[in-house]
Design a protein around this motif. Structure first.
Motif, PDB file in Angstrom:
ATOM      1  N   SER A  54       9.508 -14.302  -5.379  1.00  7.59           N
ATOM      2  CA  SER A  54       9.261 -15.374  -4.227  1.00  7.59           C
ATOM      3  C   SER A  54       8.695 -14.078  -3.002  1.00  7.59           C
ATOM      4  N   PHE A  55       7.280 -14.553  -2.087  1.00 10.25           N
ATOM      5  CA  PHE A  55       6.970 -13.617  -1.389  1.00 10.25           C
ATOM      6  C   PHE A  55       6.479 -14.772  -0.542  1.00 10.25           C
ATOM      7  N   ARG A  56       6.249 -13.891   0.757  1.00 10.22           N
ATOM      8  CA  ARG A  56       5.403 -14.684   1.819  1.00 10.22           C
ATOM      9  C   ARG A  56       4.488 -14.072   2.271  1.00 10.22           C
ATOM     10  N   LEU A  57       3.852 -15.067   3.051  1.00  4.12           N
ATOM     11  CA  LEU A  57       2.567 -15.038   3.583  1.00  4.12           C
ATOM     12  C   LEU A  57       2.243 -15.521   5.168  1.00  4.12           C
ATOM     13  N   GLU A  58       1.615 -13.979   6.255  1.00  7.85           N
ATOM     14  CA  GLU A  58       1.917 -14.975   7.167  1.00  7.85           C
ATOM     15  C   GLU A  58       1.036 -15.821   7.251  1.00  7.85           C
ATOM     16  N   GLY A  59       1.791 -16.925   8.393  1.00  7.02           N
ATOM     17  CA  GLY A  59       1.058 -18.263   8.648  1.00  7.02           C
ATOM     18  C   GLY A  59       0.737 -19.299   7.937  1.00  7.02           C
ATOM     19  N   ILE A  60       1.105 -19.128   6.051  1.00  6.95           N
ATOM     20  CA  ILE A  60       1.612 -20.183   5.449  1.00  6.95           C
ATOM     21  C   ILE A  60       2.804 -20.875   5.282  1.00  6.95           C
ATOM     22  N   VAL A  61       2.994 -22.353   4.918  1.00  8.29           N
ATOM     23  CA  VAL A  61       4.267 -22.483   4.962  1.00  8.29           C
ATOM     24  C   VAL A  61       3.796 -23.750   3.808  1.00  8.29           C
ATOM     25  N   CYS A  62       4.772 -23.747   2.819  1.00  6.69           N
ATOM     26  CA  CYS A  62       3.877 -24.289   1.633  1.00  6.69           C
ATOM     27  C   CYS A  62       5.868 -25.815   1.838  1.00  6.69           C
ATOM     28  N   VAL A  63       5.294 -27.131   1.687  1.00  4.07           N
ATOM     29  CA  VAL A  63       6.234 -28.162   1.401  1.00  4.07           C
ATOM     30  C   VAL A  63       6.439 -28.766   0.601  1.00  4.07           C
ATOM     31  N   ASP A  64       7.871 -28.729  -0.396  1.00  5.18           N
ATOM     32  CA  ASP A  64       8.080 -29.678  -1.376  1.00  5.18           C
ATOM     33  C   ASP A  64       8.085 -31.406  -0.938  1.00  5.18           C
ATOM     34  N   PHE A  65       7.942 -32.001  -1.838  1.00  7.97           N
ATOM     35  CA  PHE A  65       8.320 -33.088  -1.364  1.00  7.97           C
ATOM     36  C   PHE A  65       8.391 -33.920  -2.844  1.00  7.97           C
ATOM     37  N   ASP A  66       9.505 -34.004  -3.101  1.00 11.54           N
ATOM     38  CA  ASP A  66      10.357 -34.328  -4.287  1.00 11.54           C
ATOM     39  C   ASP A  66      10.440 -35.880  -5.206  1.00 11.54           C
ATOM     40  N   THR A  67       9.190 -36.320  -5.024  1.00 12.70           N
ATOM     41  CA  THR A  67       8.849 -37.701  -4.676  1.00 12.70           C
ATOM     42  C   THR A  67       7.560 -38.278  -5.123  1.00 12.70           C
ATOM     43  N   PRO A  68       6.528 -39.323  -6.017  1.00 14.43           N
ATOM     44  CA  PRO A  68       5.536 -39.440  -7.071  1.00 14.43           C
ATOM     45  C   PRO A  68       4.930 -40.084  -5.693  1.00 14.43           C
ATOM     46  N   ASP A  69       5.597 -40.194  -5.166  1.00 15.11           N
ATOM     47  CA  ASP A  69       4.506 -41.315  -3.827  1.00 15.11           C
ATOM     48  C   ASP A  69       4.816 -40.746  -2.746  1.00 15.11           C
ATOM     49  N   LEU A  70       3.419 -40.685  -1.847  1.00 16.45           N
ATOM     50  CA  LEU A  70       3.539 -39.577  -0.664  1.00 16.45           C
ATOM     51  C   LEU A  70       2.771 -40.635   0.304  1.00 16.45           C
ATOM     52  N   ASP A  71       3.755 -41.112   0.790  1.00 18.15           N
ATOM     53  CA  ASP A  71       2.936 -42.058   1.889  1.00 18.15           C
ATOM     54  C   ASP A  71       3.311 -41.598   3.305  1.00 18.15           C
ATOM     55  N   CYS A  72       3.227 -40.364   3.390  1.00 19.23           N
ATOM     56  CA  CYS A  72       3.245 -39.573   4.705  1.00 19.23           C
ATOM     57  C   CYS A  72       1.871 -39.157   5.350  1.00 19.23           C
ATOM     58  N   TRP A  73       0.978 -39.367   4.466  1.00 20.06           N
ATOM     59  CA  TRP A  73      -0.800 -38.614   4.216  1.00 20.06           C
ATOM     60  C   TRP A  73      -0.739 -38.873   5.868  1.00 20.06           C
ATOM     61  N   GLU A  74      -0.944 -40.124   6.327  1.00 18.14           N
ATOM     62  CA  GLU A  74      -1.460 -40.418   7.411  1.00 18.14           C
ATOM     63  C   GLU A  74      -0.585 -38.874   8.718  1.00 18.14           C
ATOM     64  N   TYR A  75      -0.031 -39.023   8.884  1.00 18.22           N
ATOM     65  CA  TYR A  75       0.667 -38.200   9.778  1.00 18.22           C
ATOM     66  C   TYR A  75       0.714 -36.636   9.836  1.00 18.22           C
ATOM     67  N   CYS A  76       0.520 -36.600   8.163  1.00 18.51           N
ATOM     68  CA  CYS A  76       0.338 -34.711   7.475  1.00 18.51           C
ATOM     69  C   CYS A  76      -1.611 -34.659   7.500  1.00 18.51           C
ATOM     70  N   PRO A  77      -1.598 -32.647   8.610  1.00 18.94           N
ATOM     71  CA  PRO A  77      -2.579 -32.583   8.896  1.00 18.94           C
ATOM     72  C   PRO A  77      -3.343 -32.748   7.357  1.00 18.94           C
ATOM     73  N   PRO A  78      -5.364 -32.125   7.512  1.00 15.53           N
ATOM     74  CA  PRO A  78      -5.817 -32.474   6.223  1.00 15.53           C
ATOM     75  C   PRO A  78      -4.823 -30.599   5.466  1.00 15.53           C
ATOM     76  N   THR A  79      -4.968 -29.911   3.885  1.00 16.10           N
ATOM     77  CA  THR A  79      -3.912 -29.695   3.556  1.00 16.10           C
ATOM     78  C   THR A  79      -4.625 -29.242   2.643  1.00 16.10           C
TER      79      THR A  79
END
Length: 90
Positions: A54-79
């Motif tokens: 693994s490697f770390r990039l300053e200022g970047i975060v990866c979030v892993d959602f283990d679900t085929p449906d993602l219902d939080c789009w209205e709460y997530c910033p553009p990404t």
């Protein structure tokens, strides 16, 4: 060390030479930080119980959602979004 680990070690050296903080992982868990030897010697004296890097990039975060449906789009910033085996990486 097996052939796959040798290949990963080569990639870890490449990322480290670019200035990234690199680590050895087992699944999704960090096993040990990697500190390349400035003389080019193989210092991978970690146990053979790792299967990734693994490697770390300053200022970047990866979030892993283990679900085929993602219902939080209205709460997530553009990404950026990438489909993974079990869901999404944002």
């Amino acid at each position: 060390m097996n052939g796959y680990q040798h290949m990963l070690l080569s990639r870890a050296n490449e990322y480290a030479s670019l200035g990234y903080a690199v680590g050895f992982t087992l699944g999704k868990s960090l096993v040990k930080s990697y500190n390349p030897d400035p003389w080019g010697l193989d210092n991978s004296s970690t146990n053979d119980n790792w299967d990734g890097i693994s490697f770390r990039l300053e200022g970047i975060v990866c979030v892993d959602f283990d679900t085929p449906d993602l219902d939080c789009w209205e709460y997530c910033p553009p990404t950026l979004k990438e489909r993974s085996r079990r869901g999404f990486h944002l």
